[in-house]
Write an enzyme that holds these catalytic residues in place. Structure first.
Site, PDB file in Angstrom:
ATOM      1  N   ASP A   1      33.328  61.569  33.329  1.00  0.00           N
ATOM      2  CA  ASP A   1      32.591  61.837  34.564  1.00  0.00           C
ATOM      3  C   ASP A   1      32.767  63.304  34.978  1.00  0.00           C
ATOM      4  OD1 ASP A   1      31.202  61.388  37.060  1.00  0.00           O
ATOM      5  OD2 ASP A   1      31.807  59.295  36.957  1.00  0.00           O
TER       6      ASP A   1
ATOM      7  N   ASP B   1      23.142  61.078  36.050  1.00  0.00           N
ATOM      8  CA  ASP B   1      23.489  60.466  37.327  1.00  0.00           C
ATOM      9  C   ASP B   1      22.734  61.145  38.470  1.00  0.00           C
ATOM     10  OD1 ASP B   1      24.765  58.615  38.885  1.00  0.00           O
ATOM     11  OD2 ASP B   1      26.706  59.625  38.904  1.00  0.00           O
TER      12      ASP B   1
ATOM     13  N   GLU C   1      17.627  59.929  41.203  1.00  0.00           N
ATOM     14  CA  GLU C   1      16.508  59.364  41.978  1.00  0.00           C
ATOM     15  C   GLU C   1      15.447  60.420  42.375  1.00  0.00           C
ATOM     16  OE1 GLU C   1      19.914  56.923  41.867  1.00  0.00           O
ATOM     17  OE2 GLU C   1      19.772  58.860  42.849  1.00  0.00           O
TER      18      GLU C   1
ATOM     19  N   GLU D   1      19.047  61.810  44.255  1.00  0.00           N
ATOM     20  CA  GLU D   1      19.788  61.187  45.345  1.00  0.00           C
ATOM     21  C   GLU D   1      19.354  61.717  46.710  1.00  0.00           C
ATOM     22  OE1 GLU D   1      24.379  61.201  46.519  1.00  0.00           O
ATOM     23  OE2 GLU D   1      23.856  59.677  45.043  1.00  0.00           O
TER      24      GLU D   1
ATOM     25  N   ARG E   1      20.378  56.519  36.003  1.00  0.00           N
ATOM     26  CA  ARG E   1      20.459  55.724  37.228  1.00  0.00           C
ATOM     27  C   ARG E   1      19.086  55.475  37.848  1.00  0.00           C
ATOM     28  NH1 ARG E   1      24.483  57.131  42.238  1.00  0.00           N
ATOM     29  NH2 ARG E   1      22.659  58.127  43.148  1.00  0.00           N
TER      30      ARG E   1
ATOM     31  N   ASP F   1      25.646  51.458  42.136  1.00  0.00           N
ATOM     32  CA  ASP F   1      27.019  51.404  42.631  1.00  0.00           C
ATOM     33  C   ASP F   1      27.293  50.068  43.325  1.00  0.00           C
ATOM     34  OD1 ASP F   1      27.339  53.943  41.659  1.00  0.00           O
ATOM     35  OD2 ASP F   1      26.999  54.926  43.585  1.00  0.00           O
TER      36      ASP F   1
ATOM     37  N   HIS G   1      33.195  49.898  34.495  1.00  0.00           N
ATOM     38  CA  HIS G   1      33.190  51.213  35.152  1.00  0.00           C
ATOM     39  C   HIS G   1      33.495  51.009  36.629  1.00  0.00           C
ATOM     40  CE1 HIS G   1      32.148  55.405  35.875  1.00  0.00           C
ATOM     41  NE2 HIS G   1      31.345  55.026  36.859  1.00  0.00           N
TER      42      HIS G   1
END
Length: 805
Positions: free
Chosen positions: A291, A404, A407, A409, A455, A472, A531
């Site tokens: 990560d 990651d 979107e 985010e 994601r 998540d 995870h």
């Protein structure tokens, strides 16, 4: 009071009249017939109706004064030669194929869709527009159930909801989530048809939220284009949809193994120690995911560095090479955000790779990780800059990528991309990101299958090899419970690799039973990837001995099932068939199964019923009609079409096999680096009710892209037939060639559910004696009711025959 009520009523009628004016006054003016295409002209615009084949019709409405935009992010299919027929009378116009057809009623104007002369759906008001949205309005049958709209937790039947189409993370969700990372503008009906709204900008998908039997697609702008897709079966429908939007490439075989992953490994030392502990504890592992600490010491302030932080990871190339030698791939997280405090901010500004404000300056804004800009994937220079980072790290040995926060985010409406505002491309940003990586691999690493964990994505993202996960999720029983619904729904929408963070991500609940049950479910989900946040270890190697032993048993089973699971992946690649399938696929007319997601099919042959409640000692399981189902662990048979109370076991969840199935298995290995089908066990589940059955196993080298299309594969088929109380089993192979193909295989055929020792057995034309010892070539275990037959097989036609009663 009466006057006030009357005024409100009149005002409402005026508003309604204004809202629907374009559709209620729409008049048929004429049409033109083109090859596979029909143009219908009205007083306020025109319709372009196009047949892709006899199961897919596309309709676009172009309002007067607008120009048709033919570009689609989702659709890649080219129309095939399709026999069409147009007939007209005073009342209507019919555009007909051998399957799907469109009826245009002239007055009042109305468009309806039929498949094999059965009504699917009709435009009600059709295209309408208000101050906020452009709308496509349809009529629904009062009883049809509706699925789709992307990843949500709303129950399998999503009718009655107005679904926002705006990709957004939902941190810590449990048993309800109306908006998540994948918003797909698609609806599927229990009548076995789908409508895909082929448009990228944000909006809403209203699945009869007002109870007026209406479907509305609402968008801020863009194309008024949709495809109606029909099928004879659910699998046929999904095959058609994924033909339209693209099939998922086969992932590398190692992707079906176990992952070591957490948020996150802080150093090379910690990462090495974790990987080594898997090997020391004899728990299979194929990849480690690193990560955000690979590029910075802290969570905040470093995103966008996109280069190794050598204080923590001093020898990354050697670490990657050492892992590879042990059969462990390295996967890195990346995000599309470049913080103003990152080492690459000035470079990003100078190279002009960032999204801008209306004045053309880099658009900067704050979010959790810091003050940031966003990479503009719609600028050629942005794409090249980002891909060059991936390319160089891939050359260093990195084997896969985790995208990651895609979107994105945080994605302010005011932000500008090269092709328009943020809301125009928000829902396809993750899709375009996956496309960038997939196309980069084709150009620079054409002999490598990419691994792309994302994601967020959109309709058609599967064709880039995108592997989605469910975000998540809360680390709780409430978090585990909806995972089957999410995966089943996404599989129906073409994204067959939806999976969850095994054990749960958000929170620090230390519940070993929950962890165990989640990992047991993971054996039968597309990707096996524990995870979690680092407050509690996600890796089984850091659990107590009992929990670790249960995890090892689950992971070993995952590796043993690799031949079966890889064959499911091949089916998905060829036909789009989901790996996880809802029970309604088996009984489409059983209304009770429409809402069921607690039990599902893993491929065609397994029935899986996860345990999603603490301390559950028994569970009611429905067994689909038309088959007998045999307990995978104890051999007890259950009749289909009935519900039984199943006693649960601590070391596995309830799993059953369809009678007549062939299940290929191997012994577990530490990593797929050591995987081989040289020693192959074929489990056949005999039942007197099954007079004939078949199965298959696909194999290739696990790494060559398009191996099937290149002919670098082997497809083995297995068939059974019962005649005059004699069971005949045939093995056959296309004898294809590929790297790592064994010259011959040592086959162990295990015939389950056999309650009597056969008196005479033929393997090929040789009579084989049944031994009393397990070491013999043929052995019948009267305690387990299993007949085991060992033989060598080079791919030639091979038959096994004996009296089964």
């Amino acid at each position: 009071m009466i006057k006030k009520t009357l005024f409100i009523t009149i005002l409402s009628l005026i508003v309604a009249s204004s809202l629907f004016a374009q559709s209620t006054t729409r008049k048929f003016k004429g049409f033109k017939d083109f090859k596979n295409q029909l143009e219908v002209y009205t007083n306020d615009g025109k319709y372009i109706i196009k047949a892709y084949n006899d199961r897919i019709i596309e309709t676009s409405f172009i309002p007067e004064g607008e120009i048709f935009n033919a570009f689609s992010y989702a659709v890649v299919m080219k129309p095939v030669e399709t026999k069409t027929q147009i007939t007209e009378n005073n009342q209507s116009l019919l555009f007909k194929t051998d399957g799907i057809s469109v009826k245009i009623e002239k007055s009042p104007f109305k468009i309806s869709y039929y498949f094999n002369n059965k009504l699917l759906i009709s435009e009600n008001k059709g295209y309408i527009k208000n101050d906020k949205y452009e709308i496509l309005n349809f009529s629904l049958d009062k009883d049809e159930a509706l699925f789709g709209g992307g990843a949500r937790v709303l129950g399998m039947n999503r009718r009655g909801n107005r679904l926002e189409l705006y990709n957004r993370a939902h941190y810590g969700y449990t048993t309800e989530s109306s908006l998540m990372n994948y918003s797909i503008p698609m609806v599927l009906s229990s009548k076995i048809y789908a409508v895909h709204f082929d448009n990228a900008p944000i909006g809403f998908l209203d699945l009869d939220s007002k109870g007026t039997n209406e479907l509305n697609y609402e968008t801020i702008s863009g194309r008024k284009t949709y495809q109606v897709i029909a099928g004879d079966t659910w699998c046929d429908l999904i095959d058609q949809y994924t033909e339209l939007t693209g099939k998922q490439p086969l992932p590398p075989r190692w992707a079906f193994g176990n992952f070591s992953s957490r948020f996150g490994y802080h150093s090379e030392k910690e990462t090495r120690e974790t990987v080594n502990k898997f090997i020391q504890d004899s728990i299979p592992v194929d990849a480690v995911i690193i990560d955000i600490y690979w590029f910075g010491k802290n969570i905040k302030g470093t995103m966008g560095n996109l280069a190794w932080y050598t204080d923590s990871f001093p020898t990354p190339k050697k670490m990657i090479a050492d892992f590879k030698e042990k059969g462990v791939k390295t996967i890195l997280v990346t995000e599309p955000f470049i913080l103003t405090t990152s080492n690459r901010w000035n470079e990003a500004v100078e190279e002009k790779i960032l999204c801008t404000d209306t004045a053309g300056n880099p658009f900067k804004y704050d979010f959790y990780f810091g003050n940031t800009g966003l990479i503009d994937l719609y600028k050629p220079e942005g794409k090249k800059w980002f891909w060059d980072i991936y390319k160089n790290l891939t050359l260093d040995g990195v084997s896969g990528w985790w995208g990651d926060l895609g979107e994105p985010e945080v994605h302010p409406t005011e932000l500008q991309h090269a092709i328009g505002g943020a809301d125009k491309v928000h829902n396809v940003y993750g899709h375009s990101w996956a496309q960038l990586i997939a196309e980069g691999y084709k150009k620079d690493f054409p002999d490598t299958r990419p691994f792309i964990l994302m994601r967020a994505g959109s309709a058609g993202s599967q064709r880039f090899g995108l592997i989605p996960w469910s975000g998540d999720v809360n680390r709780s029983w409430g978090g585990l419970k909806p995972q089957t619904e999410i995966a089943l729904q996404m599989g129906m929408q073409g994204l067959g690799y939806m999976h969850s963070d095994l054990g749960g991500f958000a929170g620090d609940l230390d519940d070993t039973e929950l962890y165990t049950r989640w990992l047991q479910y993971g054996v039968f989900q597309p990707i096996y990837r524990p995870h979690a946040q680092e407050e509690l270890a996600s890796e089984p190697v850091f659990k107590d001995e009992k929990t670790k032993a249960f995890a090892r048993e689950s992971i070993n089973m995952r590796y043993s099932l690799m031949p079966y699971n890889y064959t499911l992946a091949f089916e998905n690649n060829q036909k789009g068939t989901p790996l996880m399938r809802p029970l309604l696929f088996e009984e489409p007319n059983n209304e009770k199964l429409i809402i069921r997601s607690d039990t599902y099919l893993w491929g065609n042959d397994f029935l899986v019923s996860p345990i999603t409640e603490a301390g559950l000692l028994s569970k009611k399981v429905y067994f689909p009609n038309g088959s007998t189902w045999i307990d995978f662990y104890n051999g007890i048979a259950y009749n289909g079409g009935q519900e039984y109370l199943i006693v649960t076991k601590e070391n596995h969840i309830p799993v059953f096999v369809r009678a007549g199935s062939f299940i290929p298995m191997v012994k577990p290995v530490q990593s797929t680096k050591y995987y081989s089908t040289k020693e192959l066990a074929i489990h056949y589940y005999f039942d007197e009710s099954v007079k004939s059955s078949s199965g298959k196993m696909y194999d290739d080298d696990g790494e060559t892209p398009n191996a099937f299309e290149k002919g670098e594969y082997e497809l083995m088929s297995f068939k059974s037939e019962v005649k005059s109380e004699k069971l005949l089993i045939n093995f056959n192979s296309n004898k294809g060639n590929y790297k790592s193909k064994p010259d011959s295989r040592n086959i162990k055929l295990l015939i389950h559910n056999l309650y009597k020792k056969p008196k005479k057995l033929l393997v090929g034309d040789k009579k084989i004696k049944i031994s009393k010892s397990e070491n013999g070539k043929v052995y019948w275990n009267k305690d387990d009711n299993i007949l085991t037959i060992n033989f060598d097989w080079k791919g030639e036609d091979k038959s096994i025959k004996f009296k089964a009663k």
